[in-house]
Design an enzyme around this catalytic site. Structure first.
Site: not given
Ligand code: CUO
Length: 767
Positions: A252, A281, A393, A408, A412, A448
């Site tokens: 990742h 994802h 994103e 997104h 996070h 996600h």
């Molecule tokens: Cu890879 Cu949210 O984009 O973790």
């Protein structure tokens, strides 16, 4: 090349017997030889410098690095104010005979004052807009350096001045994207920042070990127990082996390194980047759901209402070596709150995230997005998913950041700061704020899943695949099976395996030599898939796609296609030559287009570096990227009684489905994990929508997956049997049970330090 040519044909054959010509030729040959040697030395030096710059990131640049004790001899003005007065003392101190001095060329140093806003000891996050902008700026400085030598020199100057997390990220992105350094090898992040991957408690023991036992040959690996983050009282802990897997987290991190959100356009704008953000994802969620079901847990619940308490707690037990702080945990029931942190220049409300999401849904339902200039852009069948990926994103490629925001990424951030959203406790973000650690937290999958849900909403608006778009006329698939050596047919076997990670390269101010930590991960036995195909036409090329899914839903009942399609995990995709009539195609699991080989996840670059030639072209494809699902996690855990699953095989037309430019693969192109990572500098090889044929709603009349199948597809039953035994390749031979992934005998290493876990058979070349 010229030199070889001269040897093989002989000068006289080339230029006759003329003495002057001969001498001229020899002089040319000598010059070429010198140039080749120089280039080789340059390549080796560059590689050494790169590895050295990435080792022990908070220790000063002039300290000896690596097993060779490389000392970077930097110009005096490169030393920070703290060390410059001591320059001559320091220079002599490291002139031991077993150290190797490597001179770093002095250049006019770049202005980095703007980067110093992020303190050295702060934690760095690519999800925080300020940090991302700083990273983009630093990447631009690195990419803009005239040649590799200047680049490395600039890095040597910058390294001790900027935040180490920022440096490692930007330097790594630049190494991977500069034409003159792209073939250099990057150490895995787990070596640079082992604290992001292993239990913080291990470092105290590791330090003790390193300082007391100066001779590394007598140090033994420090055991990390499997259950160090929680107990089985916590149901979610059943999935800890997946979430906390070293290889999965490295994948990742590396994926986001190859596909950074922000930076020079040539670095960000890659073929189908937004779509790959969606697909990679989506597959993580599918794999997690499959894994959950093996562990008798339901599929993950979307984090739908952002104001609901988050049920899942997580306490990572990681300690940041940079900040000397523990990563914060999150108790059950935490509620997202508005973020306002002046030091990070971060201010946003949870309602804003909600608003952006509503706007994105609205765009999907209208089939177009609004652009800043008042016009609109259609979300087309072909490119809509790519546009949405960059928008959700978002990356720099978002067509309208103003309207659709930063959904997104800031989600996070909000989750990672739930414990201290206004910084009143001077806490920094938790694991969700770092792409190297985010997958450890159960909430990652909830976030996600919600993000994936938005993409699914778009996919559901697209025309459904007709039989014609799925079929391959004249080609029928009549059988699919899997075989694990010496097991019954159609049984896959999983088990636990021990492995080691070297902590020493991330532990500053310690004596030299390895300090190993031993941990346990899931693995499976290698297997072979056989697909039997009847070709009623001429010889032709075809593309085979393999997927795996749970056979039944959580209630033990047959799936509807609409549900099962979301839990198909890609196993492999490869090209075959079909001859007329019957074809029996076999494929080894290690050749999967999803994974990187075992030895790349657990590599040791200093001892196991592949050779480079003068131009920097690498002799094998070990080099480029650590991006790729780890081979040891290809197959979900299954269950002791054998978890009922189905393998799906589809054979389709190579000429329509495969990007022809991908046929001539370039050396070192990081090809082998193309499904989730793409291919460097080339179009994504599969021209179909990512996730095809499971990415859309089915044609009318199709209720379950059997009804979805066209003659070029087939499904077969497979059991995944988990054996609750631990294979430890680092114990003496006689204590072992025979298993596939065995390290080779170490050469030139201390006896207690195993060679990387290179499996006995080398990974076969791609077909
Ligand atoms: Cu890879 Cu949210 O984009 O973790």
């Amino acid at each position: 090349m010229l030199l070889l040519l001269c040897h093989s044909r002989g000068p006289s054959q080339l230029v006759g017997n003329n003495r002057t010509s001969k001498m001229l030729l020899l002089a040319v040959a000598a010059a070429v030889l010198t140039a080749t040697v120089d280039a080789q030395q340059r390549g080796v030096k560059l590689q050494d410098l790169t590895l050295s710059l990435l080792e022990r990131p908070t220790e000063p640049v002039f300290m000896p690095k690596g097993d060779k004790g490389i000392v970077l001899d930097v110009p005096q003005n490169y030393l920070t104010d703290k060390y410059r007065p001591q320059a001559s003392v320091l220079k002599n101190r490291f002139k031991e005979t077993d150290n190797t001095q490597v001179a770093v060329k002095g250049i006019t140093v770049p202005d980095i004052s703007a980067l110093l806003v992020l303190p050295r000891r702060a934690t760095f996050s690519t999800f925080v807009p300020l940090h991302r902008q700083l990273a983009a700026r630093l990447i631009a400085i690195f990419i803009g350096m005239r040649n590799a030598e200047d680049f490395v020199s600039a890095a040597a100057y910058i390294r001790d001045r900027v935040n180490p997390g920022l440096f490692v990220y930007a330097f790594s992105v630049a190494v991977l994207h500069r034409p003159d350094t792209r073939d250099l090898h990057l150490p895995p992040l787990s070596e640079m920042f082992p604290d992001k991957f292993v239990d913080g408690g291990v470092f105290v023991r590791a330090r003790e070990e390193a300082n007391v036992l100066l001779d590394e040959t007598v140090r033994s690996p420090i055991e990390i127990p499997m259950d160090y983050t929680a107990t089985n009282l916590e149901l979610e802990h059943r999935l800890a082996y997946f979430r906390e897997d070293l290889g999965i987290n490295l994948h990742h991190w590396h994926w986001h390194l190859i596909y950074p959100f922000e930076g020079p356009r040539e670095v960000v704008a890659k073929d189908r980047r937004g779509e790959l953000f969606y697909y990679m994802h989506q597959q993580i969620i599918a794999r997690y759901d499959f894994e959950r079901m093996c562990n008798k847990l339901p599929r993950v619940k979307r984090l739908q209402n952002l104001n609901d308490p988050i049920e899942e707690a997580y306490f990572p037990k990681l300690t940041s070596q940079v900040a000397s702080r523990n990563w914060a945990g999150r108790p059950s029931g935490a509620v997202l709150r508005d973020v306002n942190r002046e030091a990070d220049q971060l201010k946003f409300d949870i309602a804003e995230l909600q608003r952006w999401r509503d706007r994105i849904f609205e765009a999907i339902h209208k089939g177009r997005i609004d652009l800043p200039n008042g016009t609109t852009m259609a979300l087309t069948e072909r490119d809509g998913i790519d546009v949405l990926g960059n928008l959700i994103e978002p990356s720099d490629l978002s067509p309208n950041r103003q309207l659709y925001g930063n959904m997104h990424n800031l989600l996070h951030v909000a989750v990672s700061l739930v414990h201290d959203p206004d910084q009143r406790h001077l806490e920094t973000f938790s694991v969700m704020g770092d792409s190297a650690t985010a997958m450890r937290d159960p909430v990652f999958y909830r976030v996600h899943s919600m993000v994936n849900d938005i993409f699914t909403e778009h996919k559901n608006t697209l025309p459904r695949y007709t039989v014609q778009q799925l079929d391959f006329p004249g080609v029928r698939v009549v059988g699919v099976s899997v075989q694990t050596p010496s097991a019954e047919a159609n049984v896959l076997e999983t088990f636990w395996q021990k492995n080691v990670v070297d902590l020493s390269r991330g532990m500053d101010f310690n004596p030299r030599g390895s300090v190993l930590a031993k941990f346990t991960h899931l693995n499976h036995r290698d297997f072979q898939v056989t697909v039997t195909v009847e070709n009623q036409g001429q010889a032709r090329q075809a593309l085979v796609r393999l997927f795996l899914a749970p056979k039944f839903d959580e209630r033990g009942q047959q799936w509807s296609f609409v549900d099962q399609r979301n839990v198909f995990i890609e196993l492999d995709k490869f090209i075959v030559n079909l001859k007329p009539k019957r074809n029996v195609i076999t494929r080894e699991s290690r050749m999967s287009s999803v994974t990187i080989p075992f030895e790349r996840t657990f590599r040791d670059l200093e001892l196991n570096r592949p050779p480079t030639n003068g131009s920097g072209t690498v002799q094998d494809e070990f080099n480029f990227c650590g991006c790729g699902w780890p081979q040891h996690m290809l197959i979900p855990k299954g269950s002791p009684e054998g978890y009922p699953s189905v393998i799906f095989a589809m054979v389709s037309d190579y000429t329509t489905d495969w990007d022809q430019s991908a046929a001539n693969r370039k050396p070192g192109a990081c090809w082998d994990a193309a499904s989730y990572c793409g291919i460097r500098d080339q179009a994504y090889p599969d021209r179909r929508a990512m996730g095809y044929p499971f990415d859309r709603l089915p044609r009318p009349g199709v209720v379950n997956t059997e009804q979805f199948l066209t003659p070029n597809m087939i499904m077969g039953d497979v059991l995944i049997r988990f054996r609750d035994t631990v294979f430890d390749p680092f114990l003496p031979q006689q204590q072992q049970q025979p298993q596939p992934q065995r390290p080779q005998a170490a050469q030139g290493r201390p006896p207690n330090r195993p060679q990387n876990n290179r499996p006995p058979n080398n990974r076969p070349n791609q077909g």
